[in-house]
Design a protein around this motif. Structure first.
Motif, short mmCIF file in Angstrom:
data_model
loop_
_atom_site.label_atom_id
_atom_site.label_comp_id
_atom_site.label_asym_id
_atom_site.label_seq_id
_atom_site.Cartn_x
_atom_site.Cartn_y
_atom_site.Cartn_z
N VAL A 161 -2.78 6.38 -4.96
CA VAL A 161 -3.09 7.76 -4.64
C VAL A 161 -2.38 8.17 -3.36
CG1 VAL A 161 -4.97 9.32 -3.98
CG2 VAL A 161 -5.38 7.58 -5.71
N ASP A 162 -1.92 9.45 -3.31
CA ASP A 162 -1.47 10.03 -2.04
C ASP A 162 -1.60 11.54 -2.12
OD1 ASP A 162 0.66 10.90 -3.56
OD2 ASP A 162 2.15 9.61 -2.63
N GLY A 163 -1.55 12.18 -0.94
CA GLY A 163 -1.52 13.63 -0.88
C GLY A 163 -2.83 14.35 -1.03
N PHE A 164 -3.98 13.66 -0.89
CA PHE A 164 -5.30 14.30 -0.97
C PHE A 164 -5.93 14.36 0.42
CE2 PHE A 164 -4.65 12.78 -5.26
CZ PHE A 164 -5.14 13.81 -6.04
N ASP A 165 -6.73 15.42 0.66
CA ASP A 165 -7.46 15.47 1.91
C ASP A 165 -8.97 15.33 1.72
OD1 ASP A 165 -8.13 18.03 0.95
OD2 ASP A 165 -6.60 19.01 2.18
N THR A 166 -9.42 15.20 0.46
CA THR A 166 -10.84 15.00 0.19
C THR A 166 -11.02 13.98 -0.93
OG1 THR A 166 -11.38 17.28 0.84
CG2 THR A 166 -13.02 16.10 -0.45
N PHE A 167 -11.88 12.99 -0.68
CA PHE A 167 -12.24 11.99 -1.70
C PHE A 167 -13.75 12.05 -1.88
CE2 PHE A 167 -8.46 10.48 0.44
CZ PHE A 167 -7.64 10.08 -0.58
N GLN B 97 -16.57 10.83 0.89
CA GLN B 97 -17.99 10.75 0.57
C GLN B 97 -18.17 9.93 -0.69
OE1 GLN B 97 -19.98 14.47 -0.06
NE2 GLN B 97 -22.01 13.58 0.13
N GLY B 98 -18.82 8.78 -0.57
CA GLY B 98 -19.02 7.92 -1.73
C GLY B 98 -18.84 6.47 -1.35
N ASN B 99 -18.83 5.61 -2.36
CA ASN B 99 -18.67 4.17 -2.15
C ASN B 99 -17.28 3.75 -2.61
OD1 ASN B 99 -21.42 3.99 -1.33
ND2 ASN B 99 -22.04 3.96 -3.47
N PHE B 100 -16.41 3.47 -1.65
CA PHE B 100 -15.02 3.20 -1.95
C PHE B 100 -14.54 1.96 -1.21
CE2 PHE B 100 -15.53 7.81 -2.14
CZ PHE B 100 -15.03 8.10 -3.40
N THR B 101 -13.62 1.23 -1.83
CA THR B 101 -12.85 0.20 -1.14
C THR B 101 -11.40 0.69 -1.09
OG1 THR B 101 -14.28 -1.60 -1.87
CG2 THR B 101 -12.07 -2.18 -1.13
N PHE B 102 -10.98 1.09 0.10
CA PHE B 102 -9.63 1.62 0.29
C PHE B 102 -8.68 0.52 0.73
CE2 PHE B 102 -11.99 5.59 0.83
CZ PHE B 102 -11.14 6.53 0.28
N ILE B 103 -7.50 0.52 0.17
CA ILE B 103 -6.36 -0.20 0.75
C ILE B 103 -5.44 0.92 1.22
CG2 ILE B 103 -4.49 -1.83 0.35
CD1 ILE B 103 -6.18 -3.02 -1.89
N ALA B 104 -5.59 1.31 2.49
CA ALA B 104 -5.01 2.55 2.98
C ALA B 104 -3.93 2.29 4.03
CB ALA B 104 -6.10 3.43 3.58
N VAL C 107 -16.10 10.60 7.50
CA VAL C 107 -16.91 9.91 6.50
C VAL C 107 -18.27 10.59 6.45
CG1 VAL C 107 -17.87 7.71 5.76
CG2 VAL C 107 -15.69 7.76 6.97
N TRP C 108 -18.59 11.20 5.30
CA TRP C 108 -19.80 12.00 5.18
C TRP C 108 -21.01 11.20 4.73
CZ3 TRP C 108 -20.30 17.11 6.43
CH2 TRP C 108 -19.12 17.79 6.73
N GLY C 109 -20.84 10.00 4.32
CA GLY C 109 -21.96 9.20 3.85
C GLY C 109 -21.54 8.29 2.74
N GLY C 110 -22.04 7.07 2.75
CA GLY C 110 -21.68 6.11 1.73
C GLY C 110 -21.28 4.80 2.36
#
Length: 340
Positions: free
Chosen positions: A227-233, A255-262, A275-278
């Motif tokens: 993924v690239d080019g997003f400002d909201t997940f 916002q949510g439960n994510f494992t990012f390789i960023a 980070v709004w919560g999660g």
């Protein structure tokens, strides 16, 4: 059997208008060579609305919901429904030029699209939102939320089933989106397959422009997406996304439960990653050499804006966070603020 560069056209020629709905239905063993247009041809011609339903057959050409050339107009919405058929070319939710004064919608339920799917047309304008919904079937090319050199009010790609063997470009190709763009995963069946990269329109090198926000939303667990080019997940319900490969070129709302390789390196801007919560895990990630400046609120690389800070958990595993700077922040600043 239809043949010719314009095998089927819903409207007439110059100033030959259809006040109501153009309704084209193709089914069974139809064999068509050439393009299908829901609209008219040449300057000044218009139709009220257009609907193209492909329910079977083989089409050796492209499908356009709008007109074939010139400044033609669809005064209302345009819709394309595709199922149980084989198409060698592309699907366009607009015309070869011209204007859709309403919204443009494409629904893919089954069958095979050999080329790509564009939410709008080629060099056209959609006043409303252009949308592509993959609900089944296979697309061998890319999916574009907008068109090719088009201008649209907003763009949306939704995927609940099916197979995409290419990339997703939420903002189209060489297009301008005056509003928001989104890519939304949903559904209760088998997880869809996306082989390529999901682009939100704000990535480096994007040839499209997005004036509003760019949102990626998940409904259920998926893994290995690039993924690239997003400002909201965001995630819905108990969404858990593993191994989400993200190239972050601006601050993002998560916002949510994510494992990012960023990776977020050498980015300069006014937005932090909020980070709004999660439960967010950054694994084997990099946040190096970024500058946050001219802020009037809470600054930092990561900020918790949740009403209940205890609901937000951020974990860093094998991740580098270094050489980041905060400049001219007028209230408070820090690399991590309010995180549990």
């Amino acid at each position: 059997t239809g043949k010719g560069s314009d095998a089927i056209r819903g409207g007439g020629g110059s100033y030959s208008n259809v006040e109501g709905l153009v309704d084209i239905i193709i089914s069974n063993n139809a064999d068509i060579t050439g393009n299908i247009y829901g609209g008219a041809r040449n300057n000044g011609a218009y139709v009220g609305k257009s609907s193209i339903s492909i329910r079977g057959g083989t089409i050796k050409g492209n499908i356009f919901s709008g007109g074939s050339e010139g400044e033609t107009t669809v005064k209302g919405d345009s819709n394309i429904y595709f199922s149980n058929a084989s198409l060698t070319g592309n699907i366009y939710g607009g015309g070869n030029g011209g204007t859709i004064e309403g919204k443009s919608n494409i629904y893919l339920d089954s069958g095979v699209v050999g080329g790509s799917v564009y939410g709008s047309g080629i060099g056209d304008k959609v006043v409303g939102t252009s949308s592509v919904s993959l609900r089944g079937g296979t697309v061998n090319g890319n999916i574009y939320g907008a068109g090719d050199g088009s201008t649209v009010g907003g763009a949306n790609v939704s995927i609940s089933a099916g197979t995409l063997n290419g990339d997703i470009y939420a903002a189209g190709e060489n297009s301008t989106v005056s509003g928001n763009v989104s890519v939304i995963f949903s559904g209760d069946g088998a997880a869809p397959t996306v082989s390529g990269v999901i682009h939100g329109g704000k990535e480096a090198g994007s040839n499209s422009t997005v004036s509003g926000s760019s949102t990626l939303q998940f409904y259920r667990g998926m893994s290995g997406l690039r993924v690239d080019g997003f400002d909201t997940f965001s995630g819905v319900g108990d969404t858990v996304i593993d191994n989400l490969y993200v190239d972050m070129l601006q601050g993002s709302s998560i916002q949510g439960n994510f494992t990012f390789i960023a990776k977020m390196n050498n980015v300069e801007g006014n937005n932090t990653s909020v980070v709004w919560g999660g439960n967010v895990v950054f694994k084997d990630s990099e946040f190096i050499g970024n500058t946050y400046k001219n802020g009037t609120g809470l600054g930092g690389i990561f900020t918790d804006w949740a009403n209940d800070p205890a609901s937000t958990f951020v974990t860093f595993s094998g991740t580098s966070v270094k050489d980041n700077y905060i400049e001219n922040n007028y209230v408070q600043g820090g690399f991590f603020y309010g995180l549990s």
